[in-house]
Design an enzyme around this catalytic site. Structure first.
Site, short mmCIF file in Angstrom:
data_model
loop_
_atom_site.label_atom_id
_atom_site.label_comp_id
_atom_site.label_asym_id
_atom_site.label_seq_id
_atom_site.Cartn_x
_atom_site.Cartn_y
_atom_site.Cartn_z
N CYS A 74 5.85 -0.41 -3.99
CA CYS A 74 7.05 0.43 -3.86
C CYS A 74 8.20 -0.38 -3.26
O CYS A 74 8.70 -1.29 -3.89
CB CYS A 74 6.73 1.71 -3.09
SG CYS A 74 8.02 2.97 -3.28
N HIS A 175 2.93 3.96 -6.43
CA HIS A 175 1.97 3.91 -5.32
C HIS A 175 0.55 3.93 -5.88
O HIS A 175 0.02 5.01 -6.19
CB HIS A 175 2.17 5.11 -4.39
CG HIS A 175 3.36 5.01 -3.52
ND1 HIS A 175 3.35 4.39 -2.30
CD2 HIS A 175 4.64 5.42 -3.72
CE1 HIS A 175 4.57 4.44 -1.77
NE2 HIS A 175 5.36 5.05 -2.62
N GLU A 177 -2.19 3.56 -4.37
CA GLU A 177 -3.09 4.26 -3.43
C GLU A 177 -3.02 5.78 -3.59
O GLU A 177 -3.86 6.51 -3.06
CB GLU A 177 -2.80 3.84 -1.99
CG GLU A 177 -1.58 4.45 -1.34
CD GLU A 177 -0.24 3.84 -1.75
OE1 GLU A 177 0.79 4.24 -1.15
OE2 GLU A 177 -0.19 2.99 -2.66
#
Length: 193
Positions: A74, A175, A177
């Site tokens: 990001c 992102h 994750e």
């Protein structure tokens, strides 16, 4: 097992990145220096985060120069560039030439799931299909001078760069994750580099 340093800038929830990569969350330059891989996750304002990053800038750049695999996530992607419209006068890490500009003519921030179109081969996307969905939260995007580093793009009213790769440096606008199985696969690919 090799040590992966996840750079802690005091912003954002790093627990999911740590869990996926089995890395160490740290802001200790010594730990970053001895790590085999470096991850720079980031959320927030380009200038403010760059200020926090300044004490670690040299050790991160040395790691990149030594050929350590590096992953920017990001804002961690945006910080690799020279400057951002978000923070005029603030310099980034300047690993890549180019700038960060606002997503214009669309609703910002761009939040939610969107498709990532893989434009060229990159070990980060091994086993991930072009057009797979990843989770985004951002208002700015990178405009690299060298188009050869562009690995993937995403359409959000305009085609923007969602992943770059050159040698040992990898970075994504989304992102991983927060991107379910595709994101976990991408992080696993980085871990296995």
């Amino acid at each position: 097992m090799e040590m992966i340093a996840i750079v802690d800038l005091g912003v954002g929830n790093l627990a999911n990145v740590r869990k996926a990569l089995k890395g160490v969350i740290t802001s200790d330059p010594y730990e970053i220096e001895k790590a085999e891989k470096i991850v720079l996750p980031g959320v927030g304002n380009f200038g403010a985060v760059m200020e926090r990053l300044n004490p670690l800038k040299d050790v991160i750049l040395e790691g990149i120069e030594e050929g350590k695999p590096f992953l920017g996530i990001c804002l961690g992607l945006q910080l690799l560039f020279e400057e951002s419209e978000e923070s005029p006068g603030s310099r980034g890490l300047e690993v890549f030439k180019g700038k960060v500009v606002k997503l214009n003519g669309v609703r910002v921030p761009h939040i939610g799931w969107n498709q990532v179109w893989i434009r060229k081969d990159c070990p980060l996307f091994r086993g991930i299909k072009s057009g797979s969905y990843f989770y985004f939260v951002h208002s700015y995007h990178v405009v690299p001078q060298d188009e050869d580093i562009i690995v993937a793009t995403t359409d959000y009213g305009l085609d923007f760069v969602s992943a770059v790769c050159k040698d040992n440096v990898f970075a994504v606008q989304f992102h991983p994750e927060k991107s379910s199985k595709n994101g976990l696969k991408l992080l696993e690919n980085f871990r296995r580099l």
